[in-house]
Write an enzyme that holds these catalytic residues in place. Sequence first.
Site, mmCIF file in Angstrom:
data_model
loop_
_atom_site.group_PDB
_atom_site.id
_atom_site.type_symbol
_atom_site.label_atom_id
_atom_site.label_comp_id
_atom_site.label_asym_id
_atom_site.label_seq_id
_atom_site.Cartn_x
_atom_site.Cartn_y
_atom_site.Cartn_z
ATOM 1 N N MET A 36 2.646 8.415 -1.887
ATOM 2 C CA MET A 36 3.472 7.387 -2.536
ATOM 3 C C MET A 36 3.209 7.399 -4.039
ATOM 4 O O MET A 36 3.429 6.389 -4.728
ATOM 5 C CB MET A 36 3.166 6.009 -1.941
ATOM 6 C CG MET A 36 3.550 5.945 -0.456
ATOM 7 S SD MET A 36 3.903 4.287 0.151
ATOM 8 C CE MET A 36 2.382 3.454 -0.215
ATOM 9 N N HIS A 43 -5.856 12.398 -3.682
ATOM 10 C CA HIS A 43 -4.623 13.158 -3.419
ATOM 11 C C HIS A 43 -4.821 14.625 -3.795
ATOM 12 O O HIS A 43 -4.337 15.529 -3.095
ATOM 13 C CB HIS A 43 -3.452 12.596 -4.237
ATOM 14 C CG HIS A 43 -3.008 11.225 -3.829
ATOM 15 N ND1 HIS A 43 -3.108 10.142 -4.659
ATOM 16 C CD2 HIS A 43 -2.445 10.776 -2.683
ATOM 17 C CE1 HIS A 43 -2.622 9.068 -4.051
ATOM 18 N NE2 HIS A 43 -2.220 9.423 -2.844
ATOM 19 N N GLN A 67 7.643 0.440 4.719
ATOM 20 C CA GLN A 67 6.292 0.204 5.223
ATOM 21 C C GLN A 67 5.605 -0.978 4.531
ATOM 22 O O GLN A 67 4.440 -1.233 4.781
ATOM 23 C CB GLN A 67 5.440 1.471 5.129
ATOM 24 C CG GLN A 67 5.086 1.934 3.726
ATOM 25 C CD GLN A 67 4.396 3.296 3.731
ATOM 26 O OE1 GLN A 67 5.022 4.350 3.931
ATOM 27 N NE2 GLN A 67 3.092 3.302 3.555
ATOM 28 N N ASP A 156 -7.132 6.408 5.747
ATOM 29 C CA ASP A 156 -6.121 5.668 6.512
ATOM 30 C C ASP A 156 -6.193 6.149 7.966
ATOM 31 O O ASP A 156 -5.295 6.839 8.457
ATOM 32 C CB ASP A 156 -4.742 5.907 5.910
ATOM 33 C CG ASP A 156 -4.653 5.377 4.492
ATOM 34 O OD1 ASP A 156 -4.739 4.157 4.306
ATOM 35 O OD2 ASP A 156 -4.547 6.189 3.551
ATOM 36 N N VAL A 182 -12.380 10.485 0.062
ATOM 37 C CA VAL A 182 -13.043 10.764 -1.215
ATOM 38 C C VAL A 182 -13.583 9.431 -1.739
ATOM 39 O O VAL A 182 -12.879 8.420 -1.724
ATOM 40 C CB VAL A 182 -12.047 11.376 -2.226
ATOM 41 C CG1 VAL A 182 -12.712 11.595 -3.582
ATOM 42 C CG2 VAL A 182 -11.503 12.702 -1.676
ATOM 43 N N ARG A 193 -4.680 1.528 -4.772
ATOM 44 C CA ARG A 193 -4.761 0.073 -4.955
ATOM 45 C C ARG A 193 -6.021 -0.338 -5.716
ATOM 46 O O ARG A 193 -6.114 -1.493 -6.150
ATOM 47 C CB ARG A 193 -4.663 -0.635 -3.602
ATOM 48 C CG ARG A 193 -3.240 -0.573 -3.029
ATOM 49 C CD ARG A 193 -3.058 -1.464 -1.812
ATOM 50 N NE ARG A 193 -1.661 -1.576 -1.436
ATOM 51 C CZ ARG A 193 -1.072 -0.863 -0.467
ATOM 52 N NH1 ARG A 193 -1.766 0.036 0.227
ATOM 53 N NH2 ARG A 193 0.212 -1.041 -0.188
#
Length: 292
Positions: A36, A43, A67, A156, A182, A193
């Site tokens: 996202m 990432h 979502q 996640d 990580v 976030r």
Amino acid sequence: MADSRTMQVVRTVDAIRELVSAARADGCSIGLVPTMGALHHAHVSLMDAARRDCDFTVVSVFVNPTQFGPNEDYERYPRDEAADLSTCRSAGVDAVFLPAVGEMYAPEAVTAVRVAGLTSGLCGAFRPGHFDGVATVVAKLLNIVQPDRAYFGEKDAQQLAVIRRVVIDLDMPTEVVGCPTVREESGLAVSSRNAYLSSAERVRAQSLYAALQAGRARILSGERDAESVIGTMRSVIDPAGSAKVDYVSIVEPATMQPVARIEDPVLLALAVRIGGTRLIDNLTVDPSADSL
Ligand code: PAF
């Protein structure tokens, strides 16, 4: 495959399909890293894994509205296209797919992917509809790009379990690759976030990983009663602060169902609100194989 000059940026389904078809025609295997945006070094670790395993790496950047719940952070979710493209370029990505909402969701679309069971607890209990949105958009991205492998973070964990289920249940020919969480030096899991946290909140957020470590230590010292371990973990989370705990749970990793006695590998999972920011983290603990 790419060097830093050749990364392609496309915004339509047709265009990404064309790029992927051309790469396939050249004999390339395809890796997809769905994101996202607000890209950070976690990432990049997914991109590195994709580049290691595959000949042609695609990153999708799409803040998926379906979502997010009505009172969640869809509007304020960090967006910085130029920075994201620069991160992808430095990571050696071959193509970035940046669709607009209208490209992904036609106004007349009424189909969604729903995964039962796995999504009832943990984050699913606090974010109704969230995993329907994730399952649907990931199914769409996998159909659009048709990668050999797709890469997701283990931070996640419930999302990863849901996506693995979707791929199996819908007979998708993509291998789902989970990549290790990580962490910053403090133990705080890297997350987009984290950008919402003030410096004081960032310090308080370190208690999430400390709680997971405390839970792990209890299990490895022989504690087998899940409630007792959960009690220890709760006592470590931001003891002096105003953190709001959504959940601290011990679950079976494949089904995400709570366990009462810890005999096999378990997932310690938690979600905590520090100020206005909801953070999640988890740790897998094998009571027989691990040592303190
Ligand atoms: O983990 C994320 O960033 C998102 O949930 C995902 C998998 C890209 C789907 O929107």
